[in-house]
Design an enzyme around this catalytic site. Structure first.
Site, PDB file in Angstrom:
ATOM      1  N   ASP A 234     -13.174   7.203  -0.349  1.00 20.05           N
ATOM      2  CA  ASP A 234     -12.712   6.245   0.408  1.00 20.05           C
ATOM      3  C   ASP A 234     -13.633   6.149   1.877  1.00 20.05           C
ATOM      4  O   ASP A 234     -14.096   7.042   2.113  1.00 20.05           O
ATOM      5  CB  ASP A 234     -11.128   6.391   0.864  1.00 20.05           C
ATOM      6  CG  ASP A 234     -10.694   5.178   1.752  1.00 20.05           C
ATOM      7  OD1 ASP A 234     -10.900   3.999   1.339  1.00 20.05           O
ATOM      8  OD2 ASP A 234     -10.148   5.615   3.013  1.00 20.05           O
TER       9      ASP A 234
ATOM     10  N   ASP B 242      -7.684   9.344   2.816  1.00 15.58           N
ATOM     11  CA  ASP B 242      -6.513   9.829   3.672  1.00 15.58           C
ATOM     12  C   ASP B 242      -5.729   8.769   4.151  1.00 15.58           C
ATOM     13  O   ASP B 242      -4.867   8.981   4.783  1.00 15.58           O
ATOM     14  CB  ASP B 242      -7.273   9.934   5.058  1.00 15.58           C
ATOM     15  CG  ASP B 242      -7.676   9.018   5.621  1.00 15.58           C
ATOM     16  OD1 ASP B 242      -8.062   7.854   5.254  1.00 15.58           O
ATOM     17  OD2 ASP B 242      -7.788   8.842   7.100  1.00 15.58           O
TER      18      ASP B 242
ATOM     19  N   ASP C  46      -4.660   5.284  -0.789  1.00 15.83           N
ATOM     20  CA  ASP C  46      -5.508   6.019  -1.651  1.00 15.83           C
ATOM     21  C   ASP C  46      -4.834   6.941  -2.456  1.00 15.83           C
ATOM     22  O   ASP C  46      -5.165   7.366  -3.534  1.00 15.83           O
ATOM     23  CB  ASP C  46      -6.248   6.982  -0.569  1.00 15.83           C
ATOM     24  CG  ASP C  46      -7.501   6.057   0.239  1.00 15.83           C
ATOM     25  OD1 ASP C  46      -8.006   5.223  -0.115  1.00 15.83           O
ATOM     26  OD2 ASP C  46      -7.645   6.481   1.259  1.00 15.83           O
TER      27      ASP C  46
END
Length: 768
Positions: free
Chosen positions: A308, A506, A510
């Site tokens: 991400d 995080d 996600d």
């Protein structure tokens, strides 16, 4: 149940060893019958333990090689070899004890954070300081943390503090934090008493989340899935067949028992768990919580890494990048007023503005009449001025003027956020905030490739142009932008069809992708969220290069485990063959197997030894120098932004005073810093990273910066007191060119040099 095992296993080892040694002593004294009785007792004790383990394996439908040890014990008694049975019993007990101790050591590493969880807090009230249970603290409470005390909950500092963050980050040196910076529960106040304002309850704070993670890791570690189980299907039939053939061909049951004794698979039962547990322990010391041996092995097998962007490759929290003012408004005063007002706001952008003001040592005052309007912004009175912060439509009445359009265009190009400000109902300017790239990210990507990751994919919900820019800088293989959680999940599934995947994120969005990947890795440096709960591995330090270390540790632990198993079982096969042809008696075979165990365990224990990882440790002297130059690096960043501002505001009216003032600062401050970097910082980087060629590009830009500043001085001297439009065009071109070089150079230094500092990442919130 675990406490019972912790007592029973050492007792099993002690009793079986005592019985073996007492039998040897009795035999030496001529009391053969007493010796046999003691050895039989030890053998029966070993049989009882083996029976329990076999029943447990059957109940859980798990293949097990413990059946070989059980048959060897039974056979030793059947053929009248009680000494061999006693040796096997001691061998099994010592093996279980070693495995238990290795597992306990790993558990102690994983439990270190949880054991230090804060219990009480000291709350500031109008009547003084009250000590209360940490569970009673609520967001907004003012707290005081004394010297040596643990920060009880997550919060925001109300004044400067010196903190020991080693429990969370592994950084041994205390870190200085300014007023307005976020502070996490669990760190220790290493300086004078500090005041803070709670931003979360104890249950929502970092430490409570870490405790949950550790408990999850404990649950996954017990029972440990032993590598031996994978070999049981083939090894058990092979052993029984060889023992049967030896018995059938010779008619000697003793040979069959000798084969079983040598085949007792302690290299499998001990070596692999010790190596894997050692890997978990080393990872925990590197600020990486791995939820069990299975997760470690899957991490070692990973080949595709998916990231991400926000909070993973970028810092995950905005910082003030620039301040654009209107008319005669002063940027510093506007920042002071905005930060004073934002002291009362819990918004993430408010924290960034307060931190920026604290970094410049601006005196803040408490606002009054504060009103926060959700979705628009906040307003209040600061030092008699009505200040309003928020969206342009709330701050600027009517059609947006040119400076608003310019700010929005610049923010769109840079991927920045905007906070517009007005003072006494007059628009005063805009604060631009950006989520900067982590300086260690490009080095981490290169380290991951060196560790065996062959494909890297960037996933983000951000705009495609911003994502592509980040992807190019860090060096990923593919970029997928504007993806929602379902889109990220689909990409993970597609990559998973080809190779084992590792997903790093995080945020809450996600969590589905983290759970679906072969291995999910979450960053929990600023708190434990749904992503950390869904992940298999959690980085507790706010540095993603710890992931490269974790992969190196995992692969080394798995490699050592396999080496120990192959060598140990290879020696066992040789011993089995020797026993089958009558070269080893059951007693000698038991001693031979014990020697094989020692060899296998010694090989496995290599996983505990230090090994080269991605993390670079600077010597103390070099670290002090790097920190000093790092502080200077941030001190001159406002000069860099001033270059752009002066270039944008140059006019043809002949007023070159801003340019001349800038030139003086470039020569007196910025050049002095760059020369210090050349003389002191670059030698440190060269020694650390492997030679002068590693700093060639930075040294070349130092020379180019000095050349461009010299050219700027020459042009200003040539123009003198009057200028024409062509002079302004030339000056503007020089300034924009210098600005581009300075920005590129700063990025080079932060990636190559300052990312080597263990706490550098935590200090990149200082604004330019």
């Amino acid at each position: 149940m675990r406490r019972l095992a912790d007592v029973a296993i050492p007792l099993l080892f002690a009793v079986s060893t005592l019985l073996l040694l007492a039998g040897v002593a009795a035999a030496a004294a001529g009391a053969r019958s007493v010796a046999v009785g003691l050895w039989v007792s030890a053998t029966l004790l070993g049989m009882a333990y083996s029976t329990v383990t076999l029943v447990d394996a059957v109940r859980h439908r798990r293949p097990s090689v413990d059946v070989i040890a059980w048959l060897a014990l039974v056979g030793a008694l059947a053929v009248g070899e009680p000494l061999a049975g006693a040796v096997i019993a001691v061998m099994l007990a010592s093996g279980v004890l070693l495995e238990t101790r290795a597992e306990a050591r790993a558990r102690r590493e994983l439990s270190l954070l949880a054991a230090r969880a804060p219990r009480v807090a000291r709350r500031l009230t109008p009547s003084g300081v009250d000590e209360v249970p940490v569970d009673e603290v609520v967001a907004g409470d003012a707290l005081i943390v004394g010297s040596g005390e643990i920060v009880p909950v997550d919060g925001r500092l109300l004044g400067p503090a010196v903190l020991d963050e080693s429990a969370l980050t592994g950084e041994a040196r205390p870190v200085e934090r300014r007023a307005g910076e976020d502070v996490r529960s669990g760190v220790v106040n290493a300086g004078s008493p500090a005041q803070m304002r709670a931003t979360a309850t104890a249950g929502e704070s970092t430490y409570a989340g870490l405790v949950r993670l550790v408990e999850h890791a404990r649950a996954d570690n017990a029972p440990f899935v032993r590598v031996a189980d994978r070999f049981a299907v083939a090894f058990v039939p092979l052993t029984l067949a060889l023992a049967g053939v030896a018995w059938a061909l010779t008619g000697d049951a003793v040979r069959a028992v000798a084969v079983l004794v040598v085949a007792t698979p302690c290299p499998l039962l001990l070596a692999a768990p010790i190596a894997i547990m050692s890997g978990l322990s080393r990872a925990a010391r590197a600020s990486v919580v791995i939820k069990g041996g299975s997760a470690l092995e899957r991490l070692a097998a990973g080949r595709v890494l998916l990231f991400d962007k926000t909070g993973t490759l970028t810092r995950g929290r905005p910082t003030v990048a620039d301040i654009i003012t209107t008319g005669s408004a002063d940027a510093t005063e506007l920042l002071r007023l905005a930060a004073s007002l934002d002291q009362t706001s819990a918004h993430v952008l408010a924290s960034a503005i307060v931190t920026a003001a604290a970094a410049r040592d601006l005196p803040l005052t408490m606002p009054t009449q504060v009103v926060e309007r959700h979705g628009y912004g906040v307003e209040g009175v600061v030092d008699g001025h009505r200040v309003r912060l928020g969206k342009a439509t709330w701050v600027v009445d009517g059609q947006a003027p040119a400076w608003v359009r310019h700010a929005r265009r610049r923010a769109a190009m840079d991927g920045s956020l905007t906070v517009f400000a007005s003072v006494d109902d007059i628009p005063a300017g805009v604060l631009l905030l950006e989520d900067p790239l982590r300086p260690e990210a490009p080095r981490m990507v290169r380290a991951l490739r060196a560790a065996g990751i062959n494909r890297m994919v960037l996933l983000t919900g951000d705009r495609a142009d911003v994502a592509q820019m980040v992807g190019r800088i860090v060096g990923v293989d593919a970029v997928h932008a504007e993806r929602d959680p379902a889109g990220k999940l689909a990409i993970v599934r597609a990559e998973q069809a080809n190779q084992p995947t590792v997903m790093v994120g995080d945020g809450i969005n996600d969590a589905p992708a983290l759970a679906a990947a072969d291995v999910g890795v979450a960053l929990a440096a600023r708190g434990v969220t749904a992503s950390a709960e869904a992940a298999d591995i959690v980085l507790t330090a706010d540095r993603i290069d710890a992931l490269a270390d974790a992969i190196i540790i995992a692969r080394r632990a798995r490699r050592i485990a396999l080496q120990a198993v192959v060598v140990g079982m290879g020696l066992s096969l040789i011993g089995m063959a020797a026993a089958a042809v009558g070269l080893l008696t059951p007693a000698v075979g038991a001693l031979t197997q014990e020697a094989i165990d020692i060899v296998a365990i010694a090989l496995a224990l290599r996983a505990l030894l230090p090994a080269r990882t991605h993390t670079v440790v600077l010597p103390p002297g070099d670290l002090v120098t790097a920190r000093r130059l790092f502080a200077q690096h941030h001190a001159v960043r406002p000069i860099v932004e001033q270059v752009r501002t002066v270039a944008a505001t140059l006019t043809t009216d002949g007023d070159l005073a801003p340019a001349r003032s800038l030139q003086d600062r470039l020569e007196s401050d910025l050049l002095a810093h760059e020369r210090a970097d050349e003389a002191e910082l670059l030698p440190i980087v060269a020694r650390t990273l492997g030679g002068p060629e590693t700093v060639g590009a930075i040294s070349r830009t130092h020379a180019e910066i000095e050349h461009q500043i010299t050219r700027l001085r020459y042009v200003l001297d040539e123009i003198g007191d009057s200028s024409d439009p062509e002079d302004v065009v030339e000056l503007r071109g020089l300034l924009y060119g210098l600005y581009a070089i300075l920005r590129l150079h700063n990025a080079q230094e932060e990636e190559t040099a300052f990312s080597l500092m263990p706490a550098a990442a935590a200090r990149y919130d200082v604004p330019g």
